[in-house]
Motif scaffolding. Structure first.
Motif, PDB file in Angstrom:
ATOM      1  N   GLN A   1      -6.060 -61.297 -25.121  1.00 34.80           N
ATOM      2  CA  GLN A   1      -5.355 -62.546 -25.399  1.00 34.80           C
ATOM      3  C   GLN A   1      -5.991 -63.285 -26.575  1.00 34.80           C
ATOM      4  OE1 GLN A   1      -5.092 -65.155 -22.038  1.00 34.80           O
ATOM      5  NE2 GLN A   1      -3.404 -66.299 -22.905  1.00 34.80           N
ATOM      6  N   ARG A   2      -7.321 -63.332 -26.633  1.00 36.05           N
ATOM      7  CA  ARG A   2      -8.001 -63.983 -27.755  1.00 36.05           C
ATOM      8  C   ARG A   2      -7.699 -63.258 -29.059  1.00 36.05           C
ATOM      9  NH1 ARG A   2     -12.049 -62.461 -30.515  1.00 36.05           N
ATOM     10  NH2 ARG A   2     -12.839 -61.030 -28.960  1.00 36.05           N
ATOM     11  N   ARG A   3      -7.720 -61.942 -29.021  1.00 33.95           N
ATOM     12  CA  ARG A   3      -7.443 -61.167 -30.238  1.00 33.95           C
ATOM     13  C   ARG A   3      -6.017 -61.387 -30.727  1.00 33.95           C
ATOM     14  NH1 ARG A   3     -10.513 -55.676 -28.396  1.00 33.95           N
ATOM     15  NH2 ARG A   3     -12.609 -56.407 -28.857  1.00 33.95           N
ATOM     16  N   ARG A   4      -5.073 -61.439 -29.826  1.00 34.55           N
ATOM     17  CA  ARG A   4      -3.680 -61.676 -30.221  1.00 34.55           C
ATOM     18  C   ARG A   4      -3.498 -63.081 -30.788  1.00 34.55           C
ATOM     19  NH1 ARG A   4       0.689 -58.402 -27.697  1.00 34.55           N
ATOM     20  NH2 ARG A   4      -0.335 -56.603 -26.810  1.00 34.55           N
ATOM     21  N   ARG A   5      -4.138 -64.061 -30.172  1.00 32.93           N
ATOM     22  CA  ARG A   5      -4.045 -65.442 -30.666  1.00 32.93           C
ATOM     23  C   ARG A   5      -4.651 -65.542 -32.064  1.00 32.93           C
ATOM     24  NH1 ARG A   5      -7.579 -68.078 -27.452  1.00 32.93           N
ATOM     25  NH2 ARG A   5      -9.083 -67.788 -29.103  1.00 32.93           N
ATOM     26  N   ASP A   6      -5.838 -64.956 -32.260  1.00 37.36           N
ATOM     27  CA  ASP A   6      -6.491 -64.984 -33.567  1.00 37.36           C
ATOM     28  C   ASP A   6      -5.661 -64.262 -34.617  1.00 37.36           C
ATOM     29  OD1 ASP A   6      -8.531 -66.412 -32.405  1.00 37.36           O
ATOM     30  OD2 ASP A   6      -9.981 -64.770 -32.426  1.00 37.36           O
ATOM     31  N   SER A   7      -5.086 -63.131 -34.243  1.00 36.15           N
ATOM     32  CA  SER A   7      -4.240 -62.379 -35.166  1.00 36.15           C
ATOM     33  C   SER A   7      -3.007 -63.187 -35.563  1.00 36.15           C
ATOM     34  CB  SER A   7      -3.823 -61.053 -34.522  1.00 36.15           C
ATOM     35  OG  SER A   7      -2.920 -60.368 -35.351  1.00 36.15           O
ATOM     36  N   SER A   8      -2.416 -63.860 -34.606  1.00 38.63           N
ATOM     37  CA  SER A   8      -1.257 -64.691 -34.878  1.00 38.63           C
ATOM     38  C   SER A   8      -1.623 -65.839 -35.818  1.00 38.63           C
ATOM     39  CB  SER A   8      -0.694 -65.234 -33.566  1.00 38.63           C
ATOM     40  OG  SER A   8       0.391 -66.080 -33.805  1.00 38.63           O
ATOM     41  N   MET A   9      -2.780 -66.464 -35.602  1.00 38.69           N
ATOM     42  CA  MET A   9      -3.228 -67.550 -36.486  1.00 38.69           C
ATOM     43  C   MET A   9      -3.486 -67.029 -37.903  1.00 38.69           C
ATOM     44  SD  MET A   9      -3.293 -70.646 -35.308  1.00 38.69           S
ATOM     45  CE  MET A   9      -4.398 -71.497 -36.408  1.00 38.69           C
ATOM     46  N   ARG A  10      -4.141 -65.870 -38.020  1.00 35.95           N
ATOM     47  CA  ARG A  10      -4.404 -65.298 -39.346  1.00 35.95           C
ATOM     48  C   ARG A  10      -3.097 -65.022 -40.085  1.00 35.95           C
ATOM     49  NH1 ARG A  10      -8.235 -62.180 -36.512  1.00 35.95           N
ATOM     50  NH2 ARG A  10      -6.842 -60.392 -36.569  1.00 35.95           N
ATOM     51  N   THR A  11      -2.123 -64.476 -39.392  1.00 34.54           N
ATOM     52  CA  THR A  11      -0.840 -64.157 -40.013  1.00 34.54           C
ATOM     53  C   THR A  11      -0.117 -65.428 -40.441  1.00 34.54           C
ATOM     54  OG1 THR A  11      -0.644 -62.148 -38.691  1.00 34.54           O
ATOM     55  CG2 THR A  11       1.387 -63.016 -39.670  1.00 34.54           C
ATOM     56  N   CYS A  12      -0.012 -66.374 -39.549  1.00 34.09           N
ATOM     57  CA  CYS A  12       0.714 -67.612 -39.826  1.00 34.09           C
ATOM     58  C   CYS A  12       0.059 -68.394 -40.973  1.00 34.09           C
ATOM     59  CB  CYS A  12       0.780 -68.469 -38.560  1.00 34.09           C
ATOM     60  SG  CYS A  12       1.781 -69.964 -38.739  1.00 34.09           S
ATOM     61  N   MET A  13      -1.228 -68.612 -40.883  1.00 30.46           N
ATOM     62  CA  MET A  13      -1.914 -69.386 -41.920  1.00 30.46           C
ATOM     63  C   MET A  13      -1.933 -68.626 -43.247  1.00 30.46           C
ATOM     64  SD  MET A  13      -2.585 -72.267 -40.510  1.00 30.46           S
ATOM     65  CE  MET A  13      -3.826 -73.118 -41.448  1.00 30.46           C
ATOM     66  N   GLY A  14      -2.025 -67.309 -43.188  1.00 28.03           N
ATOM     67  CA  GLY A  14      -1.981 -66.498 -44.402  1.00 28.03           C
ATOM     68  C   GLY A  14      -0.632 -66.608 -45.106  1.00 28.03           C
ATOM     69  N   LEU A  15       0.448 -66.685 -44.338  1.00 30.30           N
ATOM     70  CA  LEU A  15       1.781 -66.836 -44.929  1.00 30.30           C
ATOM     71  C   LEU A  15       1.928 -68.164 -45.666  1.00 30.30           C
ATOM     72  CD1 LEU A  15       4.028 -65.353 -42.098  1.00 30.30           C
ATOM     73  CD2 LEU A  15       3.592 -64.369 -44.354  1.00 30.30           C
TER      74      LEU A  15
END
Length: 146
Positions: A90-104
């Motif tokens: 769950q932590r990895r998915r949340r972090d991945s989602s944040m990286r993707t969103c903020m990167g966009l």
């Protein structure tokens, strides 16, 4: 039979992905990072961060059925093993989602030592501390890939 269950439980705990992930490296850059918005106004950073946090908060682990039968006595062990693995996932998915969103949105990602990261993201005023970091001077720590 009870001795075998205890041995299986201990082996599962000691070799679980959660234990390996947490013991591997205390300053893991996939866990401890913060975003930086080069030249972004504070209002824009606040809006982007709030949106990405709300979006990543909905990112949950994929549904998983336990692999062990309760009738066989492995239900408790299986449940414990799944709970440990799910929290890491769950932590990895949340972090991945944040990286993707903020990167966009064009934010860069910088490494933070665990000692700096924990007080920044926890407790009252965490959102304001993150915004201050993201709008402050360019970080001097390692810039990480998106």
């Amino acid at each position: 039979m009870k001795l075998m269950l205890k041995a299986a439980f201990l082996a599962a705990i000691l070799t679980s992905p959660a234990m390996a992930a947490d013991d591997k490296d205390k300053d893991d850059s996939s866990k401890f990072f913060m975003f930086y918005g080069e030249g972004q106004p504070e209002q824009v950073v606040r809006a982007d961060l709030a949106y990405c946090m709300a979006l990543s908060g909905r990112t949950g682990p994929a549904p998983r059925g336990t692999r062990y039968s309760v009738a066989m006595g492995g239900g408790l062990i299986g449940g414990i093993m799944d709970a440990i693995a799910m929290s890491v996932e769950q932590r990895r998915r949340r972090d991945s989602s944040m990286r993707t969103c903020m990167g966009l949105y064009g934010y860069s990602r910088y490494y933070l030592a665990e000692e700096q990261w924990k007080p920044m993201v926890s407790g009252e005023g965490a959102f304001d501390r993150m915004v201050a970091y993201m709008t402050g001077p360019t970080p001097t720590t390692e810039r990480l890939p998106q």
